[in-house]
Design an enzyme around this catalytic site. Structure first.
Site, mmCIF file in Angstrom:
data_model
loop_
_atom_site.group_PDB
_atom_site.id
_atom_site.type_symbol
_atom_site.label_atom_id
_atom_site.label_comp_id
_atom_site.label_asym_id
_atom_site.label_seq_id
_atom_site.Cartn_x
_atom_site.Cartn_y
_atom_site.Cartn_z
ATOM 1 N N GLY A 1 0.811 -1.213 0.000
ATOM 2 C CA GLY A 1 0.000 0.000 0.000
ATOM 3 C C GLY A 1 0.846 1.266 0.000
ATOM 4 N N ASP B 1 -2.093 8.438 -6.080
ATOM 5 C CA ASP B 1 -0.764 7.828 -6.032
ATOM 6 C C ASP B 1 0.121 8.389 -7.142
ATOM 7 O OD1 ASP B 1 -2.125 6.376 -4.180
ATOM 8 O OD2 ASP B 1 -2.180 4.519 -5.333
HETATM 9 C C1 GLA Z 1 -5.370 3.183 -3.434
HETATM 10 C C2 GLA Z 1 -5.651 3.879 -4.758
HETATM 11 C C3 GLA Z 1 -5.751 5.386 -4.593
HETATM 12 C C4 GLA Z 1 -6.704 5.749 -3.451
HETATM 13 C C5 GLA Z 1 -6.410 4.935 -2.200
HETATM 14 C C6 GLA Z 1 -7.444 5.151 -1.132
HETATM 15 O O1 GLA Z 1 -4.106 3.526 -2.966
HETATM 16 O O2 GLA Z 1 -4.627 3.575 -5.682
HETATM 17 O O3 GLA Z 1 -6.147 5.986 -5.789
HETATM 18 O O4 GLA Z 1 -8.034 5.615 -3.855
HETATM 19 O O5 GLA Z 1 -6.357 3.543 -2.477
HETATM 20 O O6 GLA Z 1 -7.394 6.456 -0.676
#
Ligand code: GLA
Length: 391
Positions: A124, A172
């Site tokens: 993540g 991201d």
């Molecule tokens: C993932 C997705 C992002 C965002 C987050 C939750 O990281 O890639 O675009 O939606 O989850 O905030």
């Protein structure tokens, strides 16, 4: 041979392919607050981090792309003239970005590529966005094309949608593109405007704790939440026909019309509406250097993700509780999509070492699992590395 630095990667590239390369790097990211708001046109407040992906690349005279991953110790090739993507796993991101840049009209050249990353995979922390952006920049620079970072971020996001199956938002990729040393980024995910805010945390450090779990559910639940938000907007439009996304609804309006929404859509929307509000308040707190307020908002964000949005999991909840029980912690919350992965914590600098030991041992005791933790600093976005590495 994972985690080699730029100089090491360049030497390894020469041994592998026999010629010199250009070097590129892109950061991972940690979101401080503003979770699951990006695909609702809302606000996010992430930092790019000083754990980076390095790419060494040299132009070829044909349309072949050869890629070697030192982290996975795997090699793969594809042809830029091929019409459809057949690659699997990590190569999909690379071929996906190349394909989308080609579709945008960029004529790319074949390349020999080597990759090494210090962004933990599947945790993540946006290892995939770091890969997409560093590879995308490499392809464009090798083809001697001007690079518009917003376009590159959008192409990378589309690669995720088409080839990785997650209908992710733009947080991201924009963070990896526009990261700034010692700054958090307040991003308006509608206008795509990025406002750097000095990461003024006085005596606190940002510590990331990795639960080292990733539940299967993650991708399907993510897409399901996105659909629930869209459903919520459609229902709210009966009373608020002007709204385009949950971004357009404030907390008072939501309270007034919440009864239009069935469960669980009501709670999903409540999370997004209140999270946007918390994110803007957190940005203000950061500007004022009010770490206590910032930390309180982080914890409220976690509770909302846990109870209303239901994207947390036992391991994340446990590690947040453990962190919050430690003196010298201003705030803790899950970060990223959820269902495993990491938490982000604000920890008093002189307590960081003991905090990490405490969390790792209490987490092991509670779950039987090993946590990993990292102290991170806000770092710059994707770039070509122009010096310091030709050793
Ligand atoms: C993932 C997705 C992002 C965002 C987050 C939750 O990281 O890639 O675009 O939606 O989850 O905030």
């Amino acid at each position: 041979m994972a985690n080699i630095d730029a100089g090491g990667l360049h030497r390894a590239f020469r041994e592998l392919y026999g010629n010199p390369a250009r070097l590129f790097s892109a950061p991972g990211r940690v979101n401080l607050i503003g979770e699951h708001t990006d695909y609702n046109d809302g606000f996010v407040l992430p930092i790019a981090i000083d754990r980076r992906t390095f790419v060494a690349a040299a132009r070829r005279n044909d349309s072949q792309v050869r890629v070697h991953s030192f982290d996975l110790d795997q090699e793969a090739t594809f042809d830029l003239r091929r019409r459809s993507i057949e690659s699997k796993d990590w190569l999909r991101y690379i071929e996906g970005v190349a394909r989308l840049l080609q579709e945008m009209g960029f004529e790319l050249a074949g390349a020999d590529i080597a990759i090494s990353s210090a962004v933990p995979m599947g945790a993540g922390l946006s290892s995939s966005a770091a890969l997409e952006l560093s590879i995308g920049l490499a392809f464009l620079r090798l083809a001697e094309r001007e690079v518009d970072l917003v376009q590159l971020a959008l192409a990378s996001q589309k690669a995720e949608h088409l080839y990785a199956g997650t209908k992710c938002g733009i947080m991201d990729q924009l963070t990896v593109a526009f990261g700034q040393k010692d700054h958090a980024l307040l991003i308006d995910c509608r206008s795509l405007e990025v406002t750097p805010i000095e990461l003024n945390l006085s005596e606190y450090s940002v510590v990331v704790c990795n639960t080292n779990v990733k539940h299967e559910l993650a991708m399907s639940a993510y897409n399901e939440r996105r659909a629930e938000c869209e459903r919520g907007v459609a229902l709210l439009r009966e009373k608020m026909p002007q709204i385009q996304a949950l971004r357009d609804v404030n907390v008072a309006e939501f309270d007034e019309y919440a009864n239009l929404l069935p469960e669980p859509i009501r709670r999903r929307c409540r999370h997004v509406v209140t999270e946007n509000d918390r994110t803007l308040r957190a940005a203000d707190a950061l500007r004022k250097g009010d770490v206590k307020q910032f930390g309180n908002l982080m914890l409220l964000s976690h509770r909302s993700l846990q109870n209303d949005y239901e994207v947390s999991c036992r391991e994340l909840d446990v590690i947040v509780e453990i962190a919050m029980s430690y003196q010298g912690v201003a705030g803790a919350r899950m970060t990223g999509g959820g269902f495993g992965g990491c938490t982000v914590n604000l920890v008093r600098r002189n307590a960081v070492v003991s905090f990490r030991e405490f969390v790792e041992s209490a987490y092991q005791h509670a779950t039987g699992r090993q946590a990993t933790s990292y102290v991170v600093k806000a770092d710059d976005g994707v770039s070509e590395i122009l010096d310091d590495w030709k050793t």
